[in-house]
Design a protein around this motif. Structure first.
Motif, PDB file in Angstrom:
ATOM      1  N   LEU A  29      -1.035  13.790  20.214  1.00 28.66           N
ATOM      2  CA  LEU A  29       0.087  13.563  19.170  1.00 28.66           C
ATOM      3  C   LEU A  29       0.412  12.164  19.142  1.00 28.66           C
ATOM      4  CD1 LEU A  29       1.934  14.925  17.165  1.00 28.66           C
ATOM      5  CD2 LEU A  29       3.491  15.396  18.833  1.00 28.66           C
ATOM      6  N   ASP A  30       0.287  11.389  17.997  1.00 32.93           N
ATOM      7  CA  ASP A  30       0.805  10.148  18.305  1.00 32.93           C
ATOM      8  C   ASP A  30       1.252   9.613  16.677  1.00 32.93           C
ATOM      9  OD1 ASP A  30       0.559   6.900  18.324  1.00 32.93           O
ATOM     10  OD2 ASP A  30      -0.212   7.401  20.331  1.00 32.93           O
ATOM     11  N   THR A  34       2.315   2.137  17.700  1.00 32.71           N
ATOM     12  CA  THR A  34       1.835   1.147  18.550  1.00 32.71           C
ATOM     13  C   THR A  34       0.275   1.338  19.055  1.00 32.71           C
ATOM     14  OG1 THR A  34       2.818   1.662  20.496  1.00 32.71           O
ATOM     15  CG2 THR A  34       3.962   0.213  19.396  1.00 32.71           C
ATOM     16  N   GLY A  35      -0.077   2.712  18.825  1.00 33.14           N
ATOM     17  CA  GLY A  35      -1.287   3.104  19.049  1.00 33.14           C
ATOM     18  C   GLY A  35      -2.523   2.839  17.956  1.00 33.14           C
ATOM     19  N   GLY A  48       1.693  12.319  14.289  1.00 34.56           N
ATOM     20  CA  GLY A  48       3.150  12.875  13.834  1.00 34.56           C
ATOM     21  C   GLY A  48       4.105  12.104  14.807  1.00 34.56           C
ATOM     22  N   ASP A  49       5.194  12.321  14.575  1.00 35.98           N
ATOM     23  CA  ASP A  49       6.392  11.672  15.529  1.00 35.98           C
ATOM     24  C   ASP A  49       7.149  12.656  16.384  1.00 35.98           C
ATOM     25  OD1 ASP A  49       7.973   8.768  14.853  1.00 35.98           O
ATOM     26  OD2 ASP A  49       8.812  10.134  16.126  1.00 35.98           O
ATOM     27  N   ALA A  72       4.192   9.055  25.013  1.00 35.41           N
ATOM     28  CA  ALA A  72       4.721   8.318  23.830  1.00 35.41           C
ATOM     29  C   ALA A  72       6.039   7.720  24.037  1.00 35.41           C
ATOM     30  CB  ALA A  72       4.687   9.625  23.022  1.00 35.41           C
ATOM     31  N   SER A  75       8.660   0.655  24.541  1.00 36.39           N
ATOM     32  CA  SER A  75       8.496   0.122  26.075  1.00 36.39           C
ATOM     33  C   SER A  75       8.415  -1.283  26.366  1.00 36.39           C
ATOM     34  CB  SER A  75       7.319   0.550  26.866  1.00 36.39           C
ATOM     35  OG  SER A  75       6.227   0.172  26.278  1.00 36.39           O
ATOM     36  N   THR A 115       8.515   4.703  34.834  1.00 38.13           N
ATOM     37  CA  THR A 115       8.218   3.121  35.323  1.00 38.13           C
ATOM     38  C   THR A 115       8.747   2.479  36.395  1.00 38.13           C
ATOM     39  OG1 THR A 115       8.653   1.137  33.981  1.00 38.13           O
ATOM     40  CG2 THR A 115      10.105   2.732  33.489  1.00 38.13           C
ATOM     41  N   TYR A 139      15.509   0.372  28.144  1.00 34.04           N
ATOM     42  CA  TYR A 139      14.203   0.984  28.340  1.00 34.04           C
ATOM     43  C   TYR A 139      14.395   1.772  29.775  1.00 34.04           C
ATOM     44  CZ  TYR A 139       9.378   1.244  29.832  1.00 34.04           C
ATOM     45  OH  TYR A 139       8.240   1.864  30.514  1.00 34.04           O
ATOM     46  N   PHE A 167       3.821   0.751  38.082  1.00 33.71           N
ATOM     47  CA  PHE A 167       4.178  -0.809  38.278  1.00 33.71           C
ATOM     48  C   PHE A 167       3.534  -1.495  36.965  1.00 33.71           C
ATOM     49  CE2 PHE A 167       7.064  -1.128  41.776  1.00 33.71           C
ATOM     50  CZ  PHE A 167       7.300   0.184  41.841  1.00 33.71           C
TER      51      PHE A 167
HETATM   52  N1  NAD Z   1       2.002  -0.801  30.326  1.00 32.77           N
HETATM   53  C1  NAD Z   1       2.790  -0.421  31.218  1.00 32.77           C
HETATM   54  O1  NAD Z   1       2.767  -1.618  31.961  1.00 32.77           O
HETATM   55  C2  NAD Z   1       3.636   0.460  31.493  1.00 32.77           C
HETATM   56  C3  NAD Z   1       4.500   0.370  32.792  1.00 32.77           C
HETATM   57  C4  NAD Z   1       5.322   1.547  33.038  1.00 32.77           C
HETATM   58  C5  NAD Z   1       5.401   2.591  32.241  1.00 32.77           C
HETATM   59  N2  NAD Z   1       4.818   2.726  31.073  1.00 32.77           N
HETATM   60  C6  NAD Z   1       4.904   3.775  30.146  1.00 32.77           C
HETATM   61  O2  NAD Z   1       3.551   4.385  29.740  1.00 32.77           O
HETATM   62  C7  NAD Z   1       3.611   4.987  28.368  1.00 32.77           C
HETATM   63  C8  NAD Z   1       2.431   4.086  27.720  1.00 32.77           C
HETATM   64  O3  NAD Z   1       2.630   2.847  27.796  1.00 32.77           O
HETATM   65  P1  NAD Z   1       1.594   1.912  26.983  1.00 32.77           P
HETATM   66  O4  NAD Z   1       1.752   0.684  27.535  1.00 32.77           O
HETATM   67  O5  NAD Z   1       0.470   2.580  26.807  1.00 32.77           O
HETATM   68  O6  NAD Z   1       2.335   1.652  25.583  1.00 32.77           O
HETATM   69  P2  NAD Z   1       1.540   1.842  24.168  1.00 32.77           P
HETATM   70  O7  NAD Z   1       2.752   1.418  23.228  1.00 32.77           O
HETATM   71  O8  NAD Z   1       0.374   1.249  24.078  1.00 32.77           O
HETATM   72  O9  NAD Z   1       1.496   3.265  23.806  1.00 32.77           O
HETATM   73  C9  NAD Z   1       2.493   4.293  23.488  1.00 32.77           C
HETATM   74  C10 NAD Z   1       2.035   5.226  22.474  1.00 32.77           C
HETATM   75  O10 NAD Z   1       3.143   6.258  22.014  1.00 32.77           O
HETATM   76  C11 NAD Z   1       2.967   6.365  20.686  1.00 32.77           C
HETATM   77  N3  NAD Z   1       4.509   6.474  20.263  1.00 32.77           N
HETATM   78  C12 NAD Z   1       5.738   5.759  20.580  1.00 32.77           C
HETATM   79  N4  NAD Z   1       6.685   6.511  20.081  1.00 32.77           N
HETATM   80  C13 NAD Z   1       6.348   7.832  19.596  1.00 32.77           C
HETATM   81  C14 NAD Z   1       6.810   8.905  18.893  1.00 32.77           C
HETATM   82  N5  NAD Z   1       8.144   9.085  18.722  1.00 32.77           N
HETATM   83  N6  NAD Z   1       6.110  10.123  18.385  1.00 32.77           N
HETATM   84  C15 NAD Z   1       4.871   9.973  18.689  1.00 32.77           C
HETATM   85  N7  NAD Z   1       4.062   8.823  19.080  1.00 32.77           N
HETATM   86  C16 NAD Z   1       4.740   7.693  19.636  1.00 32.77           C
HETATM   87  C17 NAD Z   1       2.510   4.789  20.057  1.00 32.77           C
HETATM   88  O11 NAD Z   1       2.050   4.764  18.852  1.00 32.77           O
HETATM   89  C18 NAD Z   1       1.393   4.557  21.263  1.00 32.77           C
HETATM   90  O12 NAD Z   1       0.407   4.926  20.941  1.00 32.77           O
HETATM   91  C19 NAD Z   1       5.069   4.414  27.912  1.00 32.77           C
HETATM   92  O13 NAD Z   1       5.820   5.564  28.097  1.00 32.77           O
HETATM   93  C20 NAD Z   1       5.428   3.397  28.987  1.00 32.77           C
HETATM   94  O14 NAD Z   1       6.957   3.456  29.060  1.00 32.77           O
HETATM   95  C21 NAD Z   1       3.947   1.428  30.758  1.00 32.77           C
END
Ligand code: NAD
Ligand code: UPG
Length: 324
Positions: A29-30, A34-35, A48-49, A72, A75, A115, A139, A167
């Motif tokens: 579900l995305d 940003t995906g 979907g959201d 989701a 970040s 995180t 965040y 990390f």
């Molecule tokens: N990348 C990092 O270094 C890192 C580090 C610590 C924690 N995180 C956490 O890991 C998770 C993934 O991070 P990422 O880097 O892959 O980010 P990303 O932005 O690539 O992935 C987030 C995904 O969630 C979807 N999304 C966001 N809000 C949504 C909503 N309301 N409904 C449905 N879909 C939604 C986006 O479209 C995207 O596909 C996040 O929760 C982030 O806080 C990431």
């Protein structure tokens, strides 16, 4: 069927691959904010959201969900400081909708993306799970609130969860099936690669006056495929009843300065690119290094890809394929 929220994003898509590789059925579900559609592989994709409760319910009605991996979220740290409302609504309200629906449908097991930002500026490194939690940005606050909610939902509804505090996630699927693709890009490695490819004029190091050996920030990079593996292990333990409600750090336990990482990028790419030195970026702690002993012991988690050269070379292979 496993539900992966945010499975079209960077970390989520690698976990989707790991689940599919193990023969699991997966629905993502995305909202594709940003995906990317092409990153979910053979999983079902529902666009979907999470902030729309009916979209969440529709997934639980249609599919026999046995557990949830919840990635989701929004970040980007500086964006969270400018738009706290967006962050609380998206991350916290979205999670409330998910948890309420899980309770309604009797789904008991959740793995949550937390995180290192929940700790803020650490008093000591390495950071253990019991270190003080003083998020320095909105965040990080949203993630800490959600971890607290998860404790409350366990106490009241027996909804079991594991919060994984990553990390710095980096690297790409060693088989080249997924990797990082953010627009705008804010992360160190892809920005350095874009500079190596000549898409940016120079790489700017944010801050040279930190209390570190070379004055630049120190970070702990963890390969995204190792993160994916930890999710699968955590979920197995939840299913077996070996965990109830717990948080784990996921980091390589090694710190590298921004300058050191830039040197490794130059070595791996074989390209010398211009580097400039700028001011500190707001909200950046000087040093973040994990202790991930708890995950290694209780999840039997073993890192396979998290030495820095493997991280940089897998990310570089993906970056060239996707963006060159
Ligand atoms: N990348 C990092 O270094 C890192 C580090 C610590 C924690 N995180 C956490 O890991 C998770 C993934 O991070 P990422 O880097 O892959 O980010 P990303 O932005 O690539 O992935 C987030 C995904 O969630 C979807 N999304 C966001 N809000 C949504 C909503 N309301 N409904 C449905 N879909 C939604 C986006 O479209 C995207 O596909 C996040 O929760 C982030 O806080 C990431
Ligand atoms: O052009 C750039 C980009 C980054 N940096 C520095 O590189 C380091 C790493 O930055 P970045 O890749 O943006 O990651 P972080 O800000 O450390 O945040 C990541 O890691 C955190 C946990 O450690 C997570 O909470 C976040 O979601 C995740 O984006 C920081 O010191 C930055 O100041 C630069 O010097 N120049």
């Amino acid at each position: 069927m496993i539900l992966v929220t945010g499975g079209a994003g960077y970390v989520g898509s690698h976990t989707v691959l790991a689940l599919l590789d193990k023969g699991k059925d997966v629905v993502v579900l995305d909202n594709l904010s940003t995906g990317h559609r092409d990153l979910v592989g053979k999983a079902h994709l529902v666009v979907g959201d999470l902030t729309d409760r009916s979209s969440v319910e529709a997934v639980f009605q249609k599919f026999p969900i046995e557990g949830v991996f919840h990635f989701a979220a929004k970040s980007i740290v500086p964006e969270s400081m400018k738009q706290p409302d967006l962050y609380y609504v998206n991350n916290v309200t979205g999670t409330i909708n998910l948890l309420s629906t899980m309770v309604k449908y009797g789904v008991k097991n959740l793995v949550f993306s937390s995180t290192a930002a929940v700790y803020g500026e650490p008093e000591h490194v390495p950071i253990t799970e019991d270190s003080p939690k003083n998020p320095q940005n909105v965040y990080g606050h949203t993630k800490l609130v959600i971890e607290e909610m998860l404790r409350n939902y366990f106490a009241a509804y027996s909804l079991k969860s594991v919060s994984l505090r990553y990390f710095n996630a980096a690297g790409a699927d060693p088989e080249g099936r997924a990797g990082e693709d953010h627009d705008p890009e804010t992360h160190l490695l892809p920005i350095a690669f874009n500079t190596a490819l000549g898409k940016r004029k120079e790489f700017t190091v944010y801050g040279t006056d930190y209390p570190t050996s070379d004055g630049t920030c120190i970070r702990d990079f963890i390969h995204v495929s190792d993160l994916a593996e930890a999710h699968l292990l955590a979920f197995e333990k939840l299913q077996k009843g070996e965990l109830d409600c717990e948080s784990f750090n996921l980091g390589s336990e090694k710190g590298y300065s921004v300058n050191q990482i830039v040197q490794v990028v130059k070595k791996v790419t074989g390209i010398d690119f211009p580097v400039s030195y700028g001011n500190r970026r707001e909200g950046d702690p000087a040093v973040l290094i994990a202790s991930s002993q708890r995950a290694q012991e209780k999840l039997q988690w073993k890192m396979k890809h998290s030495d820095l050269e493997t991280i940089v070379s897998t990310a570089w292979a993906w970056h060239q394929k996707r963006f060159r």
